[in-house]
Enzyme design. Structure first.
Site, mmCIF file in Angstrom:
data_model
loop_
_atom_site.group_PDB
_atom_site.id
_atom_site.type_symbol
_atom_site.label_atom_id
_atom_site.label_comp_id
_atom_site.label_asym_id
_atom_site.label_seq_id
_atom_site.Cartn_x
_atom_site.Cartn_y
_atom_site.Cartn_z
ATOM 1 N N HIS A 120 0.884 -1.172 0.000
ATOM 2 C CA HIS A 120 0.000 0.000 0.000
ATOM 3 C C HIS A 120 0.917 1.216 0.000
ATOM 4 C CE1 HIS A 120 -2.421 -2.902 2.450
ATOM 5 N NE2 HIS A 120 -3.477 -2.315 1.957
ATOM 6 N N ASP A 145 2.275 1.980 3.412
ATOM 7 C CA ASP A 145 3.230 1.034 4.022
ATOM 8 C C ASP A 145 4.655 1.461 3.720
ATOM 9 O OD1 ASP A 145 0.959 -0.592 4.297
ATOM 10 O OD2 ASP A 145 1.446 -1.754 2.505
#
Ligand code: XLS
Ligand code: NI
Ligand code: NI
Length: 440
Positions: A104, A107
């Site tokens: 993501h 992240d």
């Protein structure tokens, strides 16, 4: 912070050492170059490490905080920490010798004060990734935008009652889709964790579905505009975090795609633990998606039979994974998809080595399951039994009825004229279960 190379306290990549290997960290079955049904194991399985659970999760649960205390999670310079995290991530990929990873946006790079700042942070890390990927020959299975953690998304992203949140989500997805494209990503995933509701008392379902349909259409249009040839995937999940999620399961997603004319544009990323949360088996979701022509990719993990939530554990049951992979093989493989370990180690597994054991064990389980599934395909008896069960439909009348050449009245007349009386036949479930057990 310590150097990435020191984090795992070993530098030799984990190798295939055969079933009798004595060292704990060795592949006993996963031999990436072994050819199974004409393809290398690595090409069948297309493993991906997921960034959020393996690098981003600090080990908290609702009753207590962090237990892992990873060095890249503590410090003042968020971008320096993100780079340190990337170093460890690529060290993990190298040690495991995996071909892919997934992430993501949030992240890999910290959120800034504005969207422009967040996107700039993402681009800076993407540049670093591009260089590392070139060197390491690791590829991106998929990218995705985190549209659920920040409080702005608490009432949904595309399905938010506030159009400014919808717009913000559009801007965020545009950025991540472009980064995914730039990194040669093979797919782009949308998981709608907050695309659902907590209470119907404040929710207009019809309107929210239209918003989600519009959002998805915009994403698909932009994919074509920028020339991204990867597949757009929706990841079904029935609930958690919201009480009800619109992408409940494969059937719900397919109906939604049909309604908004997107069934040729979007496929599904099926997660084992989401299938079980929806009251299905993993192989049910895979077989249904294959039948509907929307099988895309898999998030391979497992739930806990005694806990009714998304525990996201590493897969460890050969029979379960074998049935899942049997349906993948029957469907002709996953195309641009793969097996993403959307799985996390347990909260007490605080040693860096635990991350290696988790992946190595799961890769071996998948490899053993692949061999079992391939043997089931090669043997052909399972498929033969199914074909025999439906053989009547190959008759002239069977084809005519299914092909729309008979009216209800004509069918009824034939039953009366020929005095048709169907004869019940055994479903042979126990025989078939025993047959499967010969392979797993
Ligand atoms: C959460 C989902 C998530 C997606 C990516 O349950 O599995 O991790 O895979 O957003
Ligand atoms: Ni999950
Ligand atoms: Ni997932």
């Amino acid at each position: 912070m310590t150097k990435a190379a020191d984090f795992f306290a070993r530098s030799a990549p984990i190798r295939y050492a055969g079933p009798d290997a004595v060292e704990p960290l060795a592949f006993r079955c996963y031999d990436k170059d072994r050819v199974v049904l004409g393809k290398r194991m690595e090409e069948h399985l297309r493993f991906a490490v997921c960034y959020w659970h393996s690098l981003g999760w600090p080990g908290g649960d609702p009753f207590g905080g962090e237990t892992f205390f990873r060095p890249w999670m503590h410090g003042d310079d968020a971008m320096a920490l993100a780079r340190a995290k990337a170093d460890v991530a690529f060290e993990l990929f190298r040690l495991l010798d995996v071909p892919f990873f997934c992430f993501h946006d949030r992240d890999v790079a910290p959120e800034g004060d504005t969207l422009a700042q967040s996107t700039a942070n993402l681009h800076a890390i993407a540049e670093l990734f591009a260089a590392k990927m070139e060197q390491a020959k690791v590829r991106l299975l998929w990218g995705t935008a985190n549209l659920f953690s920040h409080p702005r998304y608490m009432a949904g992203a595309a399905t938010n009652p506030d159009p400014d949140v919808f717009a913000y989500a559009c801007a965020q997805v545009k950025a991540v889709l472009e980064v995914t494209h730039g990194l040669g990503g093979q797919n782009y995933v949308l998981w709608g964790g907050r695309e659902g509701y907590e209470t119907l008392l404040n929710t207009d379902i019809g309107r929210e579905l239209d918003q989600l349909g519009r959002f998805l259409t915009l994403v698909v249009e932009h994919k074509h505009r920028i020339g991204f040839s990867g597949t757009i995937l929706i990841e079904p999940k029935p609930r958690e975090p919201t009480k009800h999620q619109y992408d409940f399961d494969v059937a719900a997603v397919h109906g939604f795609l049909r309604r908004y004319g997107l069934e040729r544009e979007v496929k599904v990323n099926i997660e084992a633990n989401h299938a079980t949360l929806a009251g299905h088996s993993f192989e049910h979701e895979i077989a249904l998606a294959a039948a509907l022509g929307i099988l895309g990719s898999l998030d391979i993990n497992r739930g806990d039979p005694q806990s009714g939530w998304d525990t996201d554990q590493f897969p460890n049951s050969v029979p379960e994974v074998a049935l899942a992979l049997y349906h993948v093989l029957r469907a002709g493989g996953l195309g641009s998809g793969g097996l993403n370990f959307d799985a996390k180690i347990r909260r007490q597994s605080i040693d860096p080595e635990d991350l290696l054991h988790a992946h190595v064990g799961a890769m071996d389980v998948c490899a053993r399951a692949l061999l079992a599934a391939a043997a089931m395909v090669e043997d052909g008896r399972l498929a033969g039994e199914v074909a025999a069960r439906y053989a009547g439909w190959e008759s002239r009348e069977g084809r005519a009825m299914l092909g729309g050449e008979r009216s209800l009245a004509e069918i009824a007349a034939r039953v009366e004229r020929d005095a048709i009386e169907p004869r019940p036949r055994s479903g042979r479930q126990e025989y078939l279960e025993n047959l499967v057990n010969r392979y797993v």
